[in-house]
Write a protein that holds these residues in place. Structure first.
Motif, PDB file in Angstrom:
ATOM      1  N   ASP A   1      24.949   4.764   5.332  1.00 32.05           N
ATOM      2  CA  ASP A   1      23.750   4.168   4.754  1.00 32.05           C
ATOM      3  C   ASP A   1      24.181   3.380   3.522  1.00 32.05           C
ATOM      4  OD1 ASP A   1      24.162   6.049   2.702  1.00 32.05           O
ATOM      5  OD2 ASP A   1      22.735   7.459   3.574  1.00 32.05           O
ATOM      6  N   ALA A   2      23.236   3.027   2.675  1.00 31.70           N
ATOM      7  CA  ALA A   2      23.553   2.164   1.543  1.00 31.70           C
ATOM      8  C   ALA A   2      24.359   2.874   0.469  1.00 31.70           C
ATOM      9  CB  ALA A   2      22.265   1.611   0.937  1.00 31.70           C
ATOM     10  N   THR A   3      24.402   4.197   0.495  1.00 36.71           N
ATOM     11  CA  THR A   3      25.060   4.926  -0.584  1.00 36.71           C
ATOM     12  C   THR A   3      26.268   5.741  -0.148  1.00 36.71           C
ATOM     13  OG1 THR A   3      23.534   6.788  -0.267  1.00 36.71           O
ATOM     14  CG2 THR A   3      22.889   5.085  -1.848  1.00 36.71           C
TER      15      THR A   3
ATOM     16  N   ARG B   1      31.103   8.351  -0.624  1.00 39.86           N
ATOM     17  CA  ARG B   1      30.053   7.399  -0.973  1.00 39.86           C
ATOM     18  C   ARG B   1      30.626   5.986  -0.902  1.00 39.86           C
ATOM     19  NH1 ARG B   1      30.892   6.099  -6.392  1.00 39.86           N
ATOM     20  NH2 ARG B   1      32.332   7.462  -7.505  1.00 39.86           N
ATOM     21  N   ILE B   2      29.799   5.026  -1.271  1.00 39.95           N
ATOM     22  CA  ILE B   2      30.209   3.624  -1.297  1.00 39.95           C
ATOM     23  C   ILE B   2      30.162   3.154  -2.737  1.00 39.95           C
ATOM     24  CG2 ILE B   2      29.665   1.302  -0.488  1.00 39.95           C
ATOM     25  CD1 ILE B   2      28.409   2.559   1.981  1.00 39.95           C
ATOM     26  N   ASP B   3      31.298   2.723  -3.251  1.00 37.33           N
ATOM     27  CA  ASP B   3      31.354   2.275  -4.637  1.00 37.33           C
ATOM     28  C   ASP B   3      31.731   0.805  -4.689  1.00 37.33           C
ATOM     29  OD1 ASP B   3      34.051   2.154  -4.120  1.00 37.33           O
ATOM     30  OD2 ASP B   3      34.622   3.733  -5.531  1.00 37.33           O
ATOM     31  N   ALA B   4      32.212   0.354  -5.828  1.00 36.23           N
ATOM     32  CA  ALA B   4      32.505  -1.063  -6.025  1.00 36.23           C
ATOM     33  C   ALA B   4      33.672  -1.551  -5.184  1.00 36.23           C
ATOM     34  CB  ALA B   4      32.791  -1.334  -7.507  1.00 36.23           C
ATOM     35  N   PHE B   5      34.462  -0.636  -4.603  1.00 34.32           N
ATOM     36  CA  PHE B   5      35.609  -1.029  -3.784  1.00 34.32           C
ATOM     37  C   PHE B   5      35.413  -0.687  -2.315  1.00 34.32           C
ATOM     38  CE2 PHE B   5      37.269  -0.859  -8.040  1.00 34.32           C
ATOM     39  CZ  PHE B   5      38.166  -1.921  -8.104  1.00 34.32           C
TER      40      PHE B   5
ATOM     41  N   ARG C   1      35.988  13.905   0.180  1.00 30.33           N
ATOM     42  CA  ARG C   1      36.557  15.100   0.813  1.00 30.33           C
ATOM     43  C   ARG C   1      37.043  14.724   2.211  1.00 30.33           C
ATOM     44  NH1 ARG C   1      36.054  20.819   0.726  1.00 30.33           N
ATOM     45  NH2 ARG C   1      35.881  21.778   2.797  1.00 30.33           N
ATOM     46  N   TYR C   2      38.294  15.060   2.495  1.00 31.19           N
ATOM     47  CA  TYR C   2      38.893  14.819   3.802  1.00 31.19           C
ATOM     48  C   TYR C   2      39.412  16.142   4.334  1.00 31.19           C
ATOM     49  CZ  TYR C   2      42.318  13.350   7.306  1.00 31.19           C
ATOM     50  OH  TYR C   2      43.047  13.206   8.466  1.00 31.19           O
TER      51      TYR C   2
END
Length: 397
Positions: A186-188, A211-215, A221-222
């Motif tokens: 999703d967007a986040t 999450r999705i950040d500036a990069f 967590r993997y």
């Protein structure tokens, strides 16, 4: 009779021994043989390419790409802010005529003093709404880094739509039970779970969430679990900027754009979806990838457009590879991203350091819970026209 034969033979031998010897003939024969070999060797040198096997030569490197900030789409909260600002500006504009009428009243000096401030507030609100509406950012990251201007620029980035994909699996070339890739975004944030069942060993499961950040994708967590062995966890601590492992007590610095082994695939897919034309044959992008006990830079090279053969037919895809980087490096990853699947993987092959090879080949999307598996209804030769989420028009290979 035997005695006479012996006598005749003894008489014939001296006559044969009297034939003249010609050593120069043997010299000519030897010279001819040497000349013939020399001519054959010269011909082979000039025409050796005609006998060489067809080996795919690595493409010439066009560009080396490093992690960059992405241009993100507005998040839902960000889309509400411009609307609120626009409504506030509209209310102020509706009130503006009242200030004009008050300017002819006895308290005109005070109204005139207030009017410029109101107009300034209206203009500021309008500018703020326009800036928020045109920015390409999807909201500030957790650390609040980056201004509106920073968010508006960056590499194009489009996260693939959520979907569950079904894959034929192969272990060292032997086909096993189907595996799955469950992808949610999703967007986040995002989550990916890869399941590969193996006989006598159990199911290999790789899970990544973040999450999705500036990069782009930012794993937090993997988890890697191979059959009945204990799971190995890699933690990306964004607060302390460190990567920690359960397999070892060592920690690593967490650079911008760091990925795990499978979030890297989706990060690549998101970058290619954003700008497919940027990934020409030879273009190489560096990814810092953390495994279950270490981390290193993976150069992922664009090989080119190819056709992937699946149980449902042929799919056009773009081939990317992480080839061995030094002598004795057995690890290799190849990924084929298909436009018809929204640039999700049509095929993945992973070669472990010990030589073990795991392969996933697209089989079809999974049906909704409780419905029959959609991939089971396909016959050989059918095209993958039904895929999860919005995808671009299918391209013929």
């Amino acid at each position: 009779m035997p005695l006479s034969y012996a006598a005749d033979s003894s008489q014939a031998l001296p006559g044969a021994a009297t034939l003249p010897l010609r050593p120069w003939r043997w010299g000519l024969v030897a010279a001819g043989v040497v000349l013939a070999h020399a001519m054959a060797a010269l011909w082979l040198v000039r025409h050796r390419d005609a006998f060489a096997p067809d080996i795919a030569k690595p493409p010439v490197e066009v560009a080396l790409l490093t992690p960059e900030r992405i241009a993100r789409e507005p998040a839902p909260r960000a889309t509400r802010t411009p609307a609120a600002a626009a409504r506030a500006a509209r209310v102020r504009r509706e009130k503006a005529p009242q200030h004009v009428l008050q300017s002819i009243a006895p308290d005109a000096p005070r109204a005139a003093a207030q009017s410029p401030s109101a107009d300034a507030a209206t203009a500021a609100s309008t500018r703020q709404g326009n800036a928020s509406a045109t920015t390409a950012a999807g909201g500030a990251s957790a650390d609040g880094a980056g201004t509106a201007q920073d968010k508006a620029v960056g590499v194009k980035f489009s996260v693939p739509p959520s979907g569950n994909l079904n894959y034929d699996t192969f272990y060292n070339g032997v086909q096993n039970a189907p595996g799955t890739i469950q992808w949610t975004s999703d967007a986040t944030g995002y989550q990916i779970v890869v399941s590969v069942p193996l006989p006598f060993v159990g199911t290999f499961t790789y899970a990544s969430e973040g999450r999705i950040d500036a990069f782009g994708l930012a794993p937090e967590r993997y988890v890697e679990r191979r059959g009945r062995r204990p799971e190995q966890v890699t933690t990306f601590d964004r607060t302390a900027h460190r990567i920690a492992f359960t397999r070892t007590s060592a920690t690593l610095a967490l650079p911008d754009g760091a990925q795990d082994r499978f979030s890297m695939v989706m990060q690549l897919a998101s970058l290619v979806r954003g700008n497919p034309d940027a990934y020409r044959p030879g273009v190489t992008r560096n990814f810092y990838v953390a495994d279950d006990d270490s981390g290193e830079t993976w150069p992922i090279e664009t090989v080119g457009d190819e056709t992937v053969r699946t149980a449902a037919g042929y799919i056009g895809a773009r081939h990317f590879t992480r080839a061995p980087r030094h002598a004795g490096d057995m690890r290799r990853i190849d990924v084929w991203l298909a436009p018809a699947l929204g640039w999700l993987p049509a095929r993945i092959t992973q070669t472990e350091p010990n030589g073990t090879r795991i392969e996933l080949v697209w089989r079809g999307p999974l049906a909704a819970p409780g419905a029959e598996n959609a991939s089971a209804q396909m016959t050989t030769g059918e095209r993958p026209d039904v895929v999860p989420g919005p995808v671009p028009t299918r391209e013929e290979p």
